[in-house]
Design a protein around this motif. Sequence first.
Motif, PDB file in Angstrom:
ATOM      1  N   ALA A  20      -9.006  39.369  20.914  1.00  0.00           N
ATOM      2  CA  ALA A  20      -8.124  39.913  21.949  1.00  0.00           C
ATOM      3  C   ALA A  20      -8.808  39.882  23.313  1.00  0.00           C
ATOM      4  CB  ALA A  20      -7.707  41.336  21.593  1.00  0.00           C
ATOM      5  N   VAL A  21     -10.014  40.413  23.380  1.00  0.00           N
ATOM      6  CA  VAL A  21     -10.705  40.473  24.670  1.00  0.00           C
ATOM      7  C   VAL A  21     -11.034  39.067  25.166  1.00  0.00           C
ATOM      8  CG1 VAL A  21     -12.754  41.321  25.875  1.00  0.00           C
ATOM      9  CG2 VAL A  21     -11.637  42.756  24.182  1.00  0.00           C
ATOM     10  N   PHE A  22     -11.401  38.185  24.250  1.00  0.00           N
ATOM     11  CA  PHE A  22     -11.813  36.835  24.647  1.00  0.00           C
ATOM     12  C   PHE A  22     -10.660  36.043  25.262  1.00  0.00           C
ATOM     13  CE2 PHE A  22     -14.396  33.186  24.798  1.00  0.00           C
ATOM     14  CZ  PHE A  22     -13.674  32.091  24.356  1.00  0.00           C
ATOM     15  N   LEU A  23      -9.483  36.186  24.653  1.00  0.00           N
ATOM     16  CA  LEU A  23      -8.369  35.333  25.068  1.00  0.00           C
ATOM     17  C   LEU A  23      -7.563  35.897  26.236  1.00  0.00           C
ATOM     18  CD1 LEU A  23      -6.922  34.403  21.538  1.00  0.00           C
ATOM     19  CD2 LEU A  23      -8.286  32.916  23.008  1.00  0.00           C
ATOM     20  N   ALA A  24      -7.439  37.239  26.321  1.00  0.00           N
ATOM     21  CA  ALA A  24      -6.342  37.828  27.094  1.00  0.00           C
ATOM     22  C   ALA A  24      -6.585  37.999  28.581  1.00  0.00           C
ATOM     23  CB  ALA A  24      -5.979  39.183  26.504  1.00  0.00           C
ATOM     24  N   ASP A  25      -5.443  37.962  29.332  1.00  0.00           N
ATOM     25  CA  ASP A  25      -5.414  38.527  30.684  1.00  0.00           C
ATOM     26  C   ASP A  25      -5.216  40.024  30.564  1.00  0.00           C
ATOM     27  OD1 ASP A  25      -3.470  35.773  31.989  1.00  0.00           O
ATOM     28  OD2 ASP A  25      -5.609  36.188  32.190  1.00  0.00           O
ATOM     29  N   GLU A  26      -4.353  40.410  29.609  1.00  0.00           N
ATOM     30  CA  GLU A  26      -4.039  41.816  29.394  1.00  0.00           C
ATOM     31  C   GLU A  26      -3.900  42.063  27.907  1.00  0.00           C
ATOM     32  OE1 GLU A  26      -0.393  42.994  31.192  1.00  0.00           O
ATOM     33  OE2 GLU A  26      -0.575  45.095  30.575  1.00  0.00           O
ATOM     34  N   VAL A  27      -4.460  43.180  27.464  1.00  0.00           N
ATOM     35  CA  VAL A  27      -4.364  43.543  26.051  1.00  0.00           C
ATOM     36  C   VAL A  27      -3.456  44.756  25.915  1.00  0.00           C
ATOM     37  CG1 VAL A  27      -5.601  44.329  24.000  1.00  0.00           C
ATOM     38  CG2 VAL A  27      -6.674  42.677  25.543  1.00  0.00           C
ATOM     39  N   LEU A  28      -2.440  44.652  25.080  1.00  0.00           N
ATOM     40  CA  LEU A  28      -1.590  45.810  24.772  1.00  0.00           C
ATOM     41  C   LEU A  28      -2.052  46.353  23.427  1.00  0.00           C
ATOM     42  CD1 LEU A  28       1.878  44.301  25.735  1.00  0.00           C
ATOM     43  CD2 LEU A  28       0.412  45.758  27.130  1.00  0.00           C
ATOM     44  N   VAL A  29      -2.496  47.608  23.410  1.00  0.00           N
ATOM     45  CA  VAL A  29      -3.004  48.185  22.175  1.00  0.00           C
ATOM     46  C   VAL A  29      -1.903  48.992  21.514  1.00  0.00           C
ATOM     47  CG1 VAL A  29      -4.798  49.627  21.152  1.00  0.00           C
ATOM     48  CG2 VAL A  29      -5.273  48.353  23.246  1.00  0.00           C
ATOM     49  N   MET A  30      -1.641  48.690  20.269  1.00  0.00           N
ATOM     50  CA  MET A  30      -0.597  49.415  19.540  1.00  0.00           C
ATOM     51  C   MET A  30      -1.202  50.430  18.586  1.00  0.00           C
ATOM     52  SD  MET A  30       2.390  46.659  18.717  1.00  0.00           S
ATOM     53  CE  MET A  30       3.395  47.826  17.841  1.00  0.00           C
ATOM     54  N   SER A  31      -0.450  51.503  18.373  1.00  0.00           N
ATOM     55  CA  SER A  31      -0.905  52.515  17.425  1.00  0.00           C
ATOM     56  C   SER A  31      -0.445  52.122  16.030  1.00  0.00           C
ATOM     57  CB  SER A  31      -0.289  53.861  17.789  1.00  0.00           C
ATOM     58  OG  SER A  31       1.108  53.789  17.565  1.00  0.00           O
ATOM     59  N   ALA A  32      -0.930  52.889  15.045  1.00  0.00           N
ATOM     60  CA  ALA A  32      -0.429  52.712  13.684  1.00  0.00           C
ATOM     61  C   ALA A  32       1.038  53.136  13.653  1.00  0.00           C
ATOM     62  CB  ALA A  32      -1.270  53.536  12.722  1.00  0.00           C
ATOM     63  N   ARG A  33       1.701  52.866  12.538  1.00  0.00           N
ATOM     64  CA  ARG A  33       3.133  53.131  12.440  1.00  0.00           C
ATOM     65  C   ARG A  33       3.456  54.580  12.727  1.00  0.00           C
ATOM     66  NH1 ARG A  33       5.662  51.973   6.802  1.00  0.00           N
ATOM     67  NH2 ARG A  33       5.543  49.815   7.479  1.00  0.00           N
ATOM     68  N   PRO A  34       4.543  54.898  13.485  1.00  0.00           N
ATOM     69  CA  PRO A  34       5.416  53.938  14.150  1.00  0.00           C
ATOM     70  C   PRO A  34       4.726  53.343  15.378  1.00  0.00           C
ATOM     71  CG  PRO A  34       6.115  56.157  14.669  1.00  0.00           C
ATOM     72  CD  PRO A  34       4.967  56.282  13.707  1.00  0.00           C
ATOM     73  N   GLY A  35       4.806  52.012  15.521  1.00  0.00           N
ATOM     74  CA  GLY A  35       4.019  51.342  16.564  1.00  0.00           C
ATOM     75  C   GLY A  35       4.452  51.728  17.962  1.00  0.00           C
ATOM     76  N   ARG A  36       3.515  52.210  18.751  1.00  0.00           N
ATOM     77  CA  ARG A  36       3.758  52.438  20.164  1.00  0.00           C
ATOM     78  C   ARG A  36       2.646  51.743  20.920  1.00  0.00           C
ATOM     79  NH1 ARG A  36       6.644  57.282  20.384  1.00  0.00           N
ATOM     80  NH2 ARG A  36       6.476  58.249  18.327  1.00  0.00           N
ATOM     81  N   ILE A  37       2.882  51.527  22.229  1.00  0.00           N
ATOM     82  CA  ILE A  37       1.794  50.976  23.046  1.00  0.00           C
ATOM     83  C   ILE A  37       0.984  52.152  23.579  1.00  0.00           C
ATOM     84  CG2 ILE A  37       1.223  49.626  25.084  1.00  0.00           C
ATOM     85  CD1 ILE A  37       3.539  47.890  24.509  1.00  0.00           C
ATOM     86  N   ILE A  38      -0.251  52.251  23.136  1.00  0.00           N
ATOM     87  CA  ILE A  38      -1.063  53.406  23.533  1.00  0.00           C
ATOM     88  C   ILE A  38      -2.057  53.072  24.635  1.00  0.00           C
ATOM     89  CG2 ILE A  38      -0.838  54.744  21.431  1.00  0.00           C
ATOM     90  CD1 ILE A  38      -3.340  53.462  20.368  1.00  0.00           C
ATOM     91  N   ASP A  39      -2.204  51.804  24.951  1.00  0.00           N
ATOM     92  CA  ASP A  39      -3.097  51.464  26.056  1.00  0.00           C
ATOM     93  C   ASP A  39      -2.785  50.061  26.551  1.00  0.00           C
ATOM     94  OD1 ASP A  39      -6.731  51.427  26.573  1.00  0.00           O
ATOM     95  OD2 ASP A  39      -5.059  51.858  27.921  1.00  0.00           O
ATOM     96  N   ARG A  40      -2.957  49.894  27.845  1.00  0.00           N
ATOM     97  CA  ARG A  40      -2.838  48.547  28.427  1.00  0.00           C
ATOM     98  C   ARG A  40      -4.143  48.273  29.163  1.00  0.00           C
ATOM     99  NH1 ARG A  40       3.007  48.169  29.001  1.00  0.00           N
ATOM    100  NH2 ARG A  40       3.714  50.226  28.310  1.00  0.00           N
ATOM    101  N   ILE A  41      -4.817  47.221  28.753  1.00  0.00           N
ATOM    102  CA  ILE A  41      -6.143  46.952  29.323  1.00  0.00           C
ATOM    103  C   ILE A  41      -6.118  45.612  30.038  1.00  0.00           C
ATOM    104  CG2 ILE A  41      -8.579  46.624  28.790  1.00  0.00           C
ATOM    105  CD1 ILE A  41      -8.066  48.236  26.223  1.00  0.00           C
ATOM    106  N   GLU A  42      -6.413  45.654  31.320  1.00  0.00           N
ATOM    107  CA  GLU A  42      -6.520  44.420  32.085  1.00  0.00           C
ATOM    108  C   GLU A  42      -7.919  43.854  31.845  1.00  0.00           C
ATOM    109  OE1 GLU A  42      -4.000  43.281  33.875  1.00  0.00           O
ATOM    110  OE2 GLU A  42      -4.973  41.593  34.864  1.00  0.00           O
ATOM    111  N   VAL A  43      -7.989  42.627  31.334  1.00  0.00           N
ATOM    112  CA  VAL A  43      -9.298  42.023  31.056  1.00  0.00           C
ATOM    113  C   VAL A  43      -9.704  41.206  32.268  1.00  0.00           C
ATOM    114  CG1 VAL A  43     -10.583  40.477  29.542  1.00  0.00           C
ATOM    115  CG2 VAL A  43      -8.786  41.941  28.599  1.00  0.00           C
ATOM    116  N   ASP A  44     -10.662  41.745  33.008  1.00  0.00           N
ATOM    117  CA  ASP A  44     -10.996  41.085  34.273  1.00  0.00           C
ATOM    118  C   ASP A  44     -12.202  40.165  34.150  1.00  0.00           C
ATOM    119  OD1 ASP A  44     -12.413  44.172  35.663  1.00  0.00           O
ATOM    120  OD2 ASP A  44     -12.608  43.175  33.727  1.00  0.00           O
TER     121      ASP A  44
END
Lengths: 252, 276
Positions: free
Chosen positions: B220-244
């Motif tokens: 994820a970190v290697f490829l991304a411009d931005e990583v959306l982190v999901m929680s365990a079920r029920p899936g929510r987006i718990i973090d958005r990380i800009e990979v600079d």
Amino acid sequence: MTLPRLALPLLRLVLLCCVLLAWEILPRAGAIDSELVPPFTDVLRTLGTLLARPQLQTDLAVTALEIVVAFAIAVPFGAVLGLVIAESRYLSLVFDPLLFFLFSIPKSIFLPMFILTLGIGFWQKVGFGCFSSTLLVLLSAQAAVRSVQPEHLLIARTYGATPFQLVTRVYLPSMLPILLEAMRIAVIFTFTAVILAEMYASRSGIGHEIETWGENFMMRQLLAGVLLIAVAAIGMNEAIRRVEQWCGAWRT
Amino acid sequence: MVRCMADVIQHPASAARAAGAAGSIQVTGLSHAYASGGGPMEALADIDFTVGTGRFVVIVGPSGCGKSSLLMMLAGLRQQTAGSILCGNRPVTGPDPDRIGVVFQDANLFPWLTALDNVAFPLALRRVKPAERRRRALDMLRMVGLENFAARHPHELSGGMRQRVSIARGLVQDPPVLLMDEPFAALDEQTRMTMGEELLRIWAATRKTVVFVTHSLQEAVFLADEVLVMSARPGRIIDRIEVDLPRPRTYAMMAELHFARLRDRIWQHIRSSHAL
């Protein structure tokens, strides 16, 4: 010990030649009763004479036609039924065990019934030939449909395939190897059934001739007929097998 | 609306591009629940995010969090129970091969077709002429480095090669968006790393919008411009990380502290969501 590539077919050829040689020599030498098993060359010569006779040529044509017609009816009928049942979960649940039981019953016991209802003419043999192979085609068609992988259908759907394209571009190519194999075996079953019906009660066809020769202890003609049918059956089988191989090269 | 504003504040340039751009994706209020033995099961809850045109976004989360389901919905292969998905400002209601290419975890190539014909398959469905589709398919195979294997069948190719053919197939119609569902998960680690670099090379050359699902934090970190982190079920987006991290990315970056920190941040979030 690793054998070179040609060694295996060569070995088989040598084996065949040994058998034919034995067939030739042993009756002539008196080791086998030459009335019961005429020498191979005698049988070959008789075969040549027989094939020249118009009556026999008619018989062969009749048998061939019966097989072709029976096959042409059994395959579409069995395939469509098989597809319909396989595609419906409800029908599958109801019919699968019944079809399986039906398949295990030897078909030859129904022959007298076919004679009683259809007589001893052309259609009785076609009917019995159909009957013997339809179930096989049906079961194979079911297996073929079930062999289509859902992942392949998913890919086709992802790229926007219409239902028609799903059938022509995923179902048919997936099912082809199993269907071809089913057809090859169906030919064998149909062939067997038609010859059996001819031997049992018929006025024409090669099966009838073989039965007559057998009854009259005409061993040369009998063995000639057996040889002819064996070669024909092997030839047909091989032809379809080649098509199967060519179409199914991807099946590893 | 607040979420959209937050996105604009975070990355104004990309949001401006995103508005009305063909390769953008906008997910609003997406939820999904399905019926099960014990009552309705919530699989995804209130997902909102925007992917600007030409961005490489990675969705990472624990197994079973619904990230693959989310991707299927983005692809139009599954219907969500609530919320909307827009691609290029048009709602996604079904598969749309002109706009969205999909690469699955298993290459799922048709074994009865050659590599070339597999890549050309989407074009064949569209009734593109044989000469034209062969040319385009060969171009795609060249891009993934497999032009010499065009006549081979899938069973003659390795896992990595099959996945490359699958990527070529996903790109053959030149869609602005490419969705990838754990495409390297079935490969060994070394092949994964090579494929990751390959993918970034292809992305730099074609500038598609990519949404990539994985459960490898490193990937994820290697490829991304931005990583959306999901929680365990029920899936929510718990973090958005800009990979600079600077591009082009190299594996040497994995040895840097910044890389490790980003990876650790993702891990902490996933761990805490498990604990809930």
